[in-house]
Design an enzyme around this catalytic site. Sequence first.
Site, PDB file in Angstrom:
ATOM      1  N   CYS A  20       0.105 -15.051 -46.908  1.00 34.44           N
ATOM      2  CA  CYS A  20      -0.837 -15.453 -46.460  1.00 34.44           C
ATOM      3  C   CYS A  20      -2.439 -16.158 -46.690  1.00 34.44           C
ATOM      4  CB  CYS A  20      -1.434 -15.535 -44.913  1.00 34.44           C
ATOM      5  SG  CYS A  20      -0.020 -15.475 -43.797  1.00 34.44           S
ATOM      6  N   ASP A 400     -17.967  10.189 -77.329  1.00 34.70           N
ATOM      7  CA  ASP A 400     -20.042  10.170 -77.659  1.00 34.70           C
ATOM      8  C   ASP A 400     -20.498  11.494 -77.650  1.00 34.70           C
ATOM      9  OD1 ASP A 400     -22.558   9.697 -78.710  1.00 34.70           O
ATOM     10  OD2 ASP A 400     -23.228   8.893 -76.709  1.00 34.70           O
ATOM     11  N   ASP A 597     -22.948   7.041 -73.019  1.00 31.22           N
ATOM     12  CA  ASP A 597     -23.827   6.415 -71.657  1.00 31.22           C
ATOM     13  C   ASP A 597     -25.292   6.042 -72.611  1.00 31.22           C
ATOM     14  OD1 ASP A 597     -24.463   8.960 -73.509  1.00 31.22           O
ATOM     15  OD2 ASP A 597     -26.325   9.648 -72.418  1.00 31.22           O
TER      16      ASP A 597
END
Length: 705
Positions: A20, A400, A597
């Site tokens: 549904c 990093d 970051d």
Amino acid sequence: MGEVHELVRYELTGLDCPSCASKVERALKGTQGLEYATVDFASSSLHIPPHQEDLARTVISEVEPRAQVQENSEKSSPSSSPFQSLSVFRLLLSGGFFGLALIWNLFSSLPPWLYTGLLTASYIIAGYPVILGALRKLLRGQFIDELFLMTLASFGAIVIGELPEAAAVMLFYSIGEELQDAAVNKSRQAIQNALSLRVSMARLVQGSGESSVLKPEDVPLGSLVEVRGGESIPLDGVVEQGESWVDTSSLTGESKPRSVQVGDAVSAGYVNGEGRLRIRTTATYENSAVARLSKLLQTASLRKAPTERILSRFAAYYTPVVVGLALLLATLPPFLWEISFQDSLYRAMILLVISCPCALVVSVPLAYFAGIGRASLDKTLLKGADVLDAASRIQTIVFDKTGTLTEGKFTVQQIHPLDGITPDLLMKTAAQALCESSHPIAQAVTKTWQVQHPSHVLLSAETHQEIRGQGVMCVVQGHTLLAGNALLLHTNGISTHDPKQDGTVVHVAKNHCYLGYLLLDDGLKEGSFSALKSLKTMGISQTVMLTGDRKERAQSTGARLGIHEVQGELLPEGKMDALETYMAQSSKNATVAFVGDGMNDAPVILRSDVGMAMGKSGTDLAIEAADVIYMDDDPQRIPQLVATARKTRHIVKGNIIFALSIKLILMIMGAFGTLPLWVAIIGDVGVALLAVMNSLRILLFPKEI
């Protein structure tokens, strides 16, 4: 990994089944203005573009009249619904008639009319919602679904004179649906309770010292709020008065209480212990950690996993195919073998009952929903269920360095001026050049100078240019200042010294004359060592570190952590090229993750298969680009996510294999006439319930690797 458009979340109640939900979503997407609408059955949510609520209500009412669009605040607990109590009473009554008919007929001879009447009453009481639902959809041209299958199967049983079987089909199917709905609602509730982070009120301290109760959204930035014992902290801030213990488990997943006192930072969602705290707010509610977490959790279901999308398409074609096979099974065997039409029709009814795909289309989205919830308990935010699939196949993780594996808190360790240049002049020139930069290295240099010379005011630059991956060039009172790496100075025709010491180097020049260099150090995060060790134990084949730092410094850091490959002195473009190389080298089904970051990391995060960002220290651009956000910047969250993703994937595969295997066995038994119809319906219900409960196991998955 995927594009998410601006959408508003609503609760969508009254959906009977995932099929549904899929029909509603297809209808919405086919309507102009609602092309990006999504419906998530697992969380009972609807996401639509702003200002399109009325249009969505109109479309939904045509497809699923019983479905209701509600504001989030309107949602009530499933267990409190009066309709559920009515359904239970209805099924008890139906079961009573059914049992009475069987028992009486077993121990004494019932008049045929009474036996038939009891079974008919049981059939009608249990089955009328199913039959009415099938008829409503038939009138709208939507007849191929589970309601139609059950209605057709029960009617077929009646035609061949198997009224007890017909009553059993409706009764057991309805009981199964109630049990399944209860299990799904319990699962939703367990997930929502685990993620119930929103704080409903804040005590704002007035100038007179008295407090007034407001919504957290209405508290201005910089206000003083009071948090009493046992209350949740409503906003991010710093403790100004009092000391206490706080429970941080809602955000960090850590059950151990944390001591806080004056000067300590606290986050919204923490629960205060016995002491009374007064907190100066440092963020508005919409910018708090808990608000960001709640928003991401609400929108995570917009991006569905490939398995979910495949199953949605599978269910759309699966049911019509099964109806066609049942029709063939009902009509062909009597002409080909010595099988009666009645027996052949009975076997076809069994096929219809067994073929319902509920076990798959309910349990799989619920498993991904639970996986997102499990990750959030580990303070890891996922922007979609597709991230879990991709994270489960990670074989290469690219890091990093600064702020990701290291603390990102630089300190000036050594000052190396040229002959004739004083250390103060070198430091002053470096601080003057870097004072307008937000880079951690620049801030560390500026802070060191200001601590040493608190009365000295740094001047504003007449021109200021921050060159990505190199440093800063500016003009102050007519003097050209440069501070950055060796590449920056070499590009401007200035020779530099090559330091032999280990550390991050900032070269400084004034009016194209080299003054010397500063040596800074950035300590490794405590969790970096255990994170890399866990990743190796888990079978991650390749770990890489890409950094703009000097090669010697990068190699030293990589060796300490046991990273497989290290590349240093990279510009942002170099990081992108390196990532592209690793992605090209990875196997077909393996994925490559990048963890960063900074602003410079955003393009690489966006390009990777699984982009990850540190949410506490990371820039807004990096967080926006990422698929995964680690709210506490702990590298140990990375192996935890991989483990959760793999567990989720394992449970999803297990549900699919289990459901299909059991259904196939039951279908074969039914086709050969060795399976009663009522056993088929119990088998179908049992498979769905077990798959749903299995999905919920993800929330119980321990965070330890």
